[in-house]
Design an enzyme around this catalytic site. Structure first.
Site, PDB file in Angstrom:
ATOM      1  N   ARG A   8      46.147 -70.833   1.530  1.00 30.72           N
ATOM      2  CA  ARG A   8      45.368 -71.760   0.709  1.00 30.72           C
ATOM      3  C   ARG A   8      44.135 -72.151   1.515  1.00 30.72           C
ATOM      4  O   ARG A   8      44.239 -72.693   2.612  1.00 30.72           O
ATOM      5  CB  ARG A   8      46.200 -72.992   0.333  1.00 30.72           C
ATOM      6  CG  ARG A   8      45.483 -74.014  -0.564  1.00 30.72           C
ATOM      7  CD  ARG A   8      46.467 -75.082  -1.006  1.00 30.72           C
ATOM      8  NE  ARG A   8      45.880 -76.099  -1.867  1.00 30.72           N
ATOM      9  CZ  ARG A   8      45.573 -77.332  -1.472  1.00 30.72           C
ATOM     10  NH1 ARG A   8      45.785 -77.709  -0.195  1.00 30.72           N
ATOM     11  NH2 ARG A   8      45.070 -78.199  -2.317  1.00 30.72           N
ATOM     12  N   ASN A  43      41.505 -80.562  -4.827  1.00 30.09           N
ATOM     13  CA  ASN A  43      42.544 -81.107  -3.970  1.00 30.09           C
ATOM     14  C   ASN A  43      42.781 -82.587  -4.246  1.00 30.09           C
ATOM     15  O   ASN A  43      41.840 -83.381  -4.307  1.00 30.09           O
ATOM     16  CB  ASN A  43      42.148 -80.933  -2.498  1.00 30.09           C
ATOM     17  CG  ASN A  43      43.204 -81.427  -1.542  1.00 30.09           C
ATOM     18  OD1 ASN A  43      44.280 -80.836  -1.450  1.00 30.09           O
ATOM     19  ND2 ASN A  43      42.922 -82.520  -0.836  1.00 30.09           N
ATOM     20  N   GLU A  44      44.030 -82.963  -4.432  1.00 28.50           N
ATOM     21  CA  GLU A  44      44.458 -84.360  -4.541  1.00 28.50           C
ATOM     22  C   GLU A  44      43.487 -85.224  -5.362  1.00 28.50           C
ATOM     23  O   GLU A  44      42.964 -86.226  -4.872  1.00 28.50           O
ATOM     24  CB  GLU A  44      44.650 -84.943  -3.138  1.00 28.50           C
ATOM     25  CG  GLU A  44      45.698 -84.186  -2.350  1.00 28.50           C
ATOM     26  CD  GLU A  44      45.915 -84.712  -0.945  1.00 28.50           C
ATOM     27  OE1 GLU A  44      45.256 -85.698  -0.558  1.00 28.50           O
ATOM     28  OE2 GLU A  44      46.757 -84.133  -0.227  1.00 28.50           O
ATOM     29  N   HIS A  59      52.124 -82.372  -3.381  1.00 23.60           N
ATOM     30  CA  HIS A  59      52.006 -82.470  -1.927  1.00 23.60           C
ATOM     31  C   HIS A  59      53.077 -83.430  -1.431  1.00 23.60           C
ATOM     32  O   HIS A  59      53.197 -84.549  -1.931  1.00 23.60           O
ATOM     33  CB  HIS A  59      50.609 -82.951  -1.539  1.00 23.60           C
ATOM     34  CG  HIS A  59      49.530 -81.971  -1.879  1.00 23.60           C
ATOM     35  ND1 HIS A  59      48.202 -82.185  -1.585  1.00 23.60           N
ATOM     36  CD2 HIS A  59      49.594 -80.758  -2.489  1.00 23.60           C
ATOM     37  CE1 HIS A  59      47.491 -81.148  -1.998  1.00 23.60           C
ATOM     38  NE2 HIS A  59      48.312 -80.272  -2.557  1.00 23.60           N
ATOM     39  N   TYR A 110      54.581 -85.545   1.476  1.00 18.21           N
ATOM     40  CA  TYR A 110      54.480 -86.220   2.769  1.00 18.21           C
ATOM     41  C   TYR A 110      55.446 -87.413   2.750  1.00 18.21           C
ATOM     42  O   TYR A 110      56.607 -87.257   2.400  1.00 18.21           O
ATOM     43  CB  TYR A 110      53.030 -86.604   3.053  1.00 18.21           C
ATOM     44  CG  TYR A 110      52.131 -85.400   3.262  1.00 18.21           C
ATOM     45  CD1 TYR A 110      52.127 -84.729   4.478  1.00 18.21           C
ATOM     46  CD2 TYR A 110      51.303 -84.921   2.243  1.00 18.21           C
ATOM     47  CE1 TYR A 110      51.317 -83.610   4.685  1.00 18.21           C
ATOM     48  CE2 TYR A 110      50.497 -83.811   2.434  1.00 18.21           C
ATOM     49  CZ  TYR A 110      50.504 -83.153   3.662  1.00 18.21           C
ATOM     50  OH  TYR A 110      49.708 -82.043   3.847  1.00 18.21           O
ATOM     51  N   GLU A 113      51.177 -78.585  -0.343  1.00 20.29           N
ATOM     52  CA  GLU A 113      51.047 -79.074   1.027  1.00 20.29           C
ATOM     53  C   GLU A 113      52.322 -79.822   1.389  1.00 20.29           C
ATOM     54  O   GLU A 113      52.929 -80.460   0.542  1.00 20.29           O
ATOM     55  CB  GLU A 113      49.876 -80.061   1.194  1.00 20.29           C
ATOM     56  CG  GLU A 113      48.498 -79.487   1.109  1.00 20.29           C
ATOM     57  CD  GLU A 113      47.430 -80.546   1.406  1.00 20.29           C
ATOM     58  OE1 GLU A 113      47.759 -81.591   2.024  1.00 20.29           O
ATOM     59  OE2 GLU A 113      46.280 -80.347   1.008  1.00 20.29           O
ATOM     60  N   TRP A 152      50.926 -77.478   5.534  1.00 15.99           N
ATOM     61  CA  TRP A 152      49.664 -77.987   6.075  1.00 15.99           C
ATOM     62  C   TRP A 152      49.839 -78.179   7.577  1.00 15.99           C
ATOM     63  O   TRP A 152      50.747 -78.898   8.000  1.00 15.99           O
ATOM     64  CB  TRP A 152      49.282 -79.321   5.413  1.00 15.99           C
ATOM     65  CG  TRP A 152      47.930 -79.755   5.883  1.00 15.99           C
ATOM     66  CD1 TRP A 152      47.629 -80.441   7.025  1.00 15.99           C
ATOM     67  CD2 TRP A 152      46.692 -79.474   5.242  1.00 15.99           C
ATOM     68  NE1 TRP A 152      46.272 -80.612   7.150  1.00 15.99           N
ATOM     69  CE2 TRP A 152      45.662 -80.026   6.062  1.00 15.99           C
ATOM     70  CE3 TRP A 152      46.314 -78.803   4.069  1.00 15.99           C
ATOM     71  CZ2 TRP A 152      44.312 -79.934   5.737  1.00 15.99           C
ATOM     72  CZ3 TRP A 152      44.972 -78.710   3.756  1.00 15.99           C
ATOM     73  CH2 TRP A 152      43.990 -79.270   4.559  1.00 15.99           C
TER      74      TRP A 152
END
Length: 445
Positions: free
Chosen positions: A78, A155-156, A222, A224, A251, A280
């Site tokens: 990516r 992205n995001e 994503h 996290y 990610e 990531w």
């Protein structure tokens, strides 16, 4: 440099309402496509992303990174790009070069615009509509590359404020890309800095998917600090699987400033359910998350503990990645002669066993099933290990065992094979004696 804001956890909301059923692509297509919540390449072969993120826009001189991540086993990269609104614009010529690097290294390119990160909360962030302007401005680099490129619109998009319009804005962005002639599979990121703690993407994904005239959209979460327990990870990804909607982990990390993600569950659940993921990131992190570098100073000989986990750990890239079939025939000729495949019998099926990857105490195996001279509607394979091997997980088959004896049958999407056609399934196993290949039998139905 990456910047993320901490996000609060949220209670689970309602299940996605719509369940979609689609037909697997039956023939070669112009590019990637989506069916039954799965991603298929241009040959109609299912493709599961196993790769990493690479910060190309901030480190454009690090072109060797593509070869390096491929050498470590990745099948996808990516690539961070910029529109010129927040960071220096990646031109059409530069994007063409990135795509050529991906193709030269037999990688699938997921191209993403990073300037949208945290819109509504992050100063300078741009809208998805503005990101579409960029994609259309570099269409010359993308045209004809749908076999190798997936377009990740932004992205995001949205931080923790103003994200209520995510569904409408994502749908409109997809429709603009289609109207502009882009036929590629499109990837859309979740709001809330990509982590969707509000479940905005989860609960509106069906609407956004339906808004795509090509029905060729993949969703990206994503993971996290919001995803710090196994229950949160399996529930979120599981709801997409149950709804027949394609989801990837675009990610994730092993740690983060907003919490400690459960990377082991991300990896194991994704492997068991054939969900793609992109860790990531390769190298070059700043802003306090330097620990997310997989390689120190972009050097593949200096993998960090995170890099070792991603590439060489359980359910990591080395053990699970499979190269996209669109690159078949481009690999060098093996130096070790391969025994000829016996001709298929009249009717029935045959099976062959291959050790794809092997490491101390473990290996990845594959069994290929081939129909005989007549079509079959189902198959069952059997083998008995003689070296103390034990399978811990498998995919693309219904597997059972009794001691060292194993039985694997087709699942609903790969039982029907035309005369001479093949399919395969894989597994991860341990061994503690010898790792000799067993004889495999096949019975057709």
């Amino acid at each position: 440099m990456r910047k993320r804001l901490s996000v609060a956890g949220a209670a689970l909301l309602t299940v996605l309402a719509a369940v979609f059923a689609f037909v697997q692509p039956a023939h070669a297509a112009a590019g990637f496509s989506v069916a039954n919540g799965r991603l298929y390449d241009a040959n109609g072969t299912q493709f599961v992303m196993r790769g990493v993120n690479h910060a190309h826009t901030w480190y454009p001189q690090q072109t060797s990174s593509f070869a390096n991540v491929k050498a470590l086993g990745a099948n996808t990269v990516r690539v961070v790009l910029a529109t010129g609104d927040r960071w220096a614009k990646n031109s059409a010529a530069d994007v063409s070069n990135v795509i050529s690097l991906c193709k030269a290294n037999r990688l699938i390119c997921v191209l993403e615009v990073h300037d949208t990160t945290g819109y509504g909360e992050q100063s300078g962030a741009i809208t998805l509509d503005r990101a579409v302007d960029y994609w259309l401005s570099i269409a010359s680099a993308l045209n004809g590359q749908a076999k190798y490129v997936i377009v990740n619109i932004g992205n995001e998009p949205y931080g923790n404020q103003g994200y209520a319009t995510w569904a409408t804005d994502s749908a409109n962005a997809i429709k603009r890309l289609r109207a502009g002639g882009l036929t590629h599979t499109v990837m859309v990121d979740a709001p809330n800095w990509g982590q969707d703690w509000s479940f905005t993407m989860r609960d509106n994904a069906a609407t956004v998917f339906n808004a795509d005239p090509a029905k060729n959209t993949v969703f990206s979460i994503h993971m996290y600090g919001v995803f710090d327990t196994a229950a949160e990870i399996t529930d979120y990804l599981g709801r997409f699987r149950s709804a027949g909607l394609p989801i990837v982990v675009g990610e994730f990390g092993f740690n983060h400033s907003d919490g400690n993600p459960d990377e082991d569950t991300i990896l194991s659940y994704s492997q068991a359910n054939r969900i793609g993921w992109l860790g990531w990131s390769w190298s070059g992190n700043g802003g306090g998350v330097e620990y997310l570098d997989m390689a120190t100073n972009f050097d593949p000989a200096q993998l960090t503990s995170w890099g070792q986990r991603i590439f060489n750990g359980a359910n990591g890239i080395k053990a699970t990645a499979r190269e996209a079939s669109v690159y078949s025939g481009t690999a060098p000729t093996p130096t070790t002669p391969t025994p000829p495949t016996p001709p298929p019998p009249p009717g029935g099926c045959t099976a062959s066993y291959t050790i794809v990857n092997e490491w101390q105490g473990g290996f990845q195996g594959e069994v290929r099933v081939t129909a005989g001279s007549a079509a079959i509607t189902g198959w069952t394979t059997r083998w008995t290990f003689t070296g103390g091997q034990t399978v811990s997980q498998s995919w693309n088959a219904a597997l059972s065992s009794s001691g060292a004896a194993y039985t694997a049958g087709n699942v609903d999407y790969n039982g029907r094979l035309g005369a001479g056609a093949s399919t395969s399934f894989g597994f991860i196993a341990s061994w503690n004696g010898s790792n000799s290949a067993p004889a495999v039998t096949c019975t057709a139905s």
